[in-house]
Design a protein around this motif. Structure first.
Motif, mmCIF file in Angstrom:
data_model
loop_
_atom_site.group_PDB
_atom_site.id
_atom_site.type_symbol
_atom_site.label_atom_id
_atom_site.label_comp_id
_atom_site.label_asym_id
_atom_site.label_seq_id
_atom_site.Cartn_x
_atom_site.Cartn_y
_atom_site.Cartn_z
ATOM 1 N N PHE A 97 51.968 44.443 28.996
ATOM 2 C CA PHE A 97 52.290 45.239 30.185
ATOM 3 C C PHE A 97 53.732 45.733 30.129
ATOM 4 N N ASN A 98 54.644 44.902 29.608
ATOM 5 C CA ASN A 98 56.052 45.283 29.526
ATOM 6 C C ASN A 98 56.334 46.244 28.380
ATOM 7 N N PHE A 106 46.214 47.339 36.455
ATOM 8 C CA PHE A 106 45.115 46.375 36.319
ATOM 9 C C PHE A 106 45.405 45.355 35.227
ATOM 10 N N LEU A 107 46.216 45.733 34.245
ATOM 11 C CA LEU A 107 46.607 44.781 33.201
ATOM 12 C C LEU A 107 47.471 43.680 33.786
ATOM 13 N N LEU A 108 48.362 44.056 34.706
ATOM 14 C CA LEU A 108 49.213 43.073 35.375
ATOM 15 C C LEU A 108 48.389 42.175 36.293
ATOM 16 N N PHE A 112 47.849 37.956 36.164
ATOM 17 C CA PHE A 112 48.005 36.979 37.242
ATOM 18 C C PHE A 112 46.691 36.253 37.531
ATOM 19 N N LEU A 113 45.587 36.998 37.520
ATOM 20 C CA LEU A 113 44.288 36.396 37.818
ATOM 21 C C LEU A 113 43.885 35.381 36.755
ATOM 22 N N SER A 114 44.002 35.767 35.495
ATOM 23 C CA SER A 114 43.652 34.844 34.412
ATOM 24 C C SER A 114 44.597 33.655 34.376
ATOM 25 N N GLY A 115 45.884 33.895 34.679
ATOM 26 C CA GLY A 115 46.844 32.795 34.734
ATOM 27 C C GLY A 115 46.484 31.789 35.813
ATOM 28 N N ALA A 116 46.055 32.288 36.978
ATOM 29 C CA ALA A 116 45.662 31.402 38.073
ATOM 30 C C ALA A 116 44.423 30.596 37.697
ATOM 31 N N ILE A 117 43.470 31.239 37.044
ATOM 32 C CA ILE A 117 42.234 30.560 36.636
ATOM 33 C C ILE A 117 42.538 29.478 35.610
#
Length: 222
Positions: A97-98, A106-108, A112-117
């Motif tokens: 992303f950076n 949506f990549l960001l 966050f979503l995958s990190g939370a999971i």
């Protein structure tokens, strides 16, 4: 003075600090001897000690660590590798992303979503593996269920872990302190949350007719 007595607060603080130093060194050695691949085994073994420290029943840390290290080698090895791969994937997502121009939001969001999971799936898994006998799949699943069921405590744990991690890389002095007690500090923090949660779940399950037989020298079943 009472402060300097063997049961005084200063003595207890120094004892705890020394135990954390020893536990961190055990974790580092246990990880290094496997060229990093045994990071999961070391974390499970350290979590076993951490849970005992929370219950004020730790003994000789090095001896207990070695015993737990050997006992949890089979499950801790793949658990650690899976955790490293999972969080490295999240790291690469944020790096993309950076680095990518005009990267979609949506990549960001996915990062966050995958990190939370992944966080929910692994945050309690090492303590669960140290305390209970279960399959690798069920251990990760139970960690996710506990994290979502006790969302408030888990979110608070996440905040504390972020603060601790940030503190240990604040400057060179903190990096040195993080090297000598950081691993134990992080693991003990997780255990301080995990221990009461495990007891709460066991209490509720016992009331529903599920009995637990605790043995300090062996894993319980869950």
């Amino acid at each position: 003075m009472k402060m300097f007595d063997i049961d005084g607060p200063l003595y207890r603080f120094m004892t705890t600090l020394m135990n954390m130093f020893i536990l961190s060194m055990c974790w580092l050695v246990g990880t290094i001897i496997g060229l990093g691949l045994t990071i999961g085994v070391s974390t499970v073994a350290a979590s076993d000690i951490g849970l005992k420290m929370v219950d004020n029943r730790e003994g000789y840390i090095v001896k207990q660590f070695i015993k737990s290290y050997k006992k949890n080698l089979k499950q801790g090895l793949p658990l650690g590798i899976m955790a490293v791969i999972a969080f490295y994937t999240v790291y690469m997502d944020f790096e993309l992303f950076n680095k990518i121009e005009d990267a979609t939001i949506f990549l960001l969001i996915w990062g966050f979503l995958s990190g939370a999971i992944f966080f929910c799936g692994f945050v309690y898994s090492f303590a669960l593996s140290a305390r209970y006998v279960n399959t690798l799949k069920n251990t990760i699943t139970n960690s996710f269920r506990i994290a979502t069921r006790y969302f408030g405590r888990t979110f608070l744990l996440l905040i504390i872990l972020v603060i601790e991690s940030a503190a240990f890389i604040w400057n060179m002095m903190m990096i040195f302190i993080g090297f000598i007690i950081g691993p134990a500090c992080i693991i003990l923090t997780v255990c301080m949350f995990a221990g009461p949660i495990f007891k709460d779940i066991q209490k509720k399950n016992t009331e529903d007719g599920v009995e637990y037989y605790e043995d300090p020298d062996s894993n319980e079943s869950l």
